[in-house]
Design a protein around this motif. Structure first.
Motif: not given
Length: 269
Positions: A42, A45-46, A257, A261
């Motif tokens: 996470q 990417e976030l 995942k 996300n």
């Protein structure tokens, strides 16, 4: 950026703070027996999407201090509250996985949802991880007592065995070793103490006190926290939505995942 926050006179917890300038803040509470590093996929990417991601290592785990006491849900949620106040967070999404989900539920009730605009429960160990006389939906108490026993006898073997039921999707030997090392970073006494909390405590009344919009993400193949608990959370929390993950076990944030996300971003926007 990583730093420490004092939660008691002699106890500091480690905080990983990614993209502090982000417009939307997510506070991540990890599950047993890992650390904030469980959310690596996470955190990859976030922040790129503009989110501020704050991972807290619970006391006794990861890079936090390792006191011999304070592993009850009240104290663990108080630790989270200390971080929230120290960082002056006013509006954020609180996300808890497994035991982190139980701590999130306790935070919502004990600290009156302070600062939380939305809640995400992922494979959360609530309202009770174990079966009780009036609650036949958790795991057998003997499973947990055996985990505690094996923690004091052969913790690496116990953690290795736990890793085998944690994931539903195939993981490489290297990934399994990475997961094992995260567990070994914790103190043995903290590992056992949290398992004892699963036996001693339940969160039935706490669930009913949650008022914010809540997203529940749960793998249908979860062998650690049965999917039925996600359904019970959905029924107990007034404004909640349950999304089953058909190809996930306990590691819903890794087994699927990309979808995890996507659902998280969609919920927070």
């Amino acid at each position: 950026m990583g730093y420490y926050v004092k939660v008691q006179p002699n106890v500091k917890v480690y905080v990983e703070d990614l993209n502090p300038e982000g417009d939307n803040t997510i506070v991540f509470l990890h599950g047993w027996p890992g650390s904030h590093n469980l959310f690596e996929y996470q955190f990859n990417e976030l922040p790129k999407k503009g989110y501020r991601c704050i991972g807290i290592d619970q006391r006794g785990f990861g890079q936090s201090d390792r006191p011999f006491s304070g592993y009850d849900y009240n104290t663990l949620s108080d630790d989270v509250y200390c971080v929230i106040k120290a960082l002056n967070l006013k509006t954020f999404t609180l996300l808890g996985h497994s035991t982190g989900g139980a701590i999130a539920v306790k935070y919502m009730a004990r600290h009156k949802e302070e600062g939380v605009s939305k809640l995400v429960l992922c494979s959360a160990a609530a309202p009770s991880l174990i079966k009780r006389p009036n609650f036949p939906y958790g795991v057998n108490k003997e499973i947990v007592t055996n985990i505690i026993k094996e923690t004091y006898v052969d913790r690496p073997k116990m953690l290795s065995d736990f890793g085998e039921i944690f994931f539903f999707q195939y993981i490489t030997e290297s990934f399994a070793d990475w997961f094992l090392q995260l567990g070994l970073q914790a103190a043995g006494w903290a590992t056992a103490a949290v398992a004892n909390t699963w036996i001693r405590e339940e969160l039935f009344s706490d669930l009913a006190k949650i008022n914010v919009t809540t997203l529940i993400l749960h793998g249908i193949h979860d062998k650690v926290v049965p999917f039925k608990l996600g359904e019970i959370q959905n029924k107990s929390i007034k404004n909640s939505k349950l999304i089953p993950f058909k190809y996930s076990g306990h590691a819903v944030f890794y087994d699927e995942k990309d979808r995890f996300n996507e659902e998280l971003v969609k919920f927070i926007q």
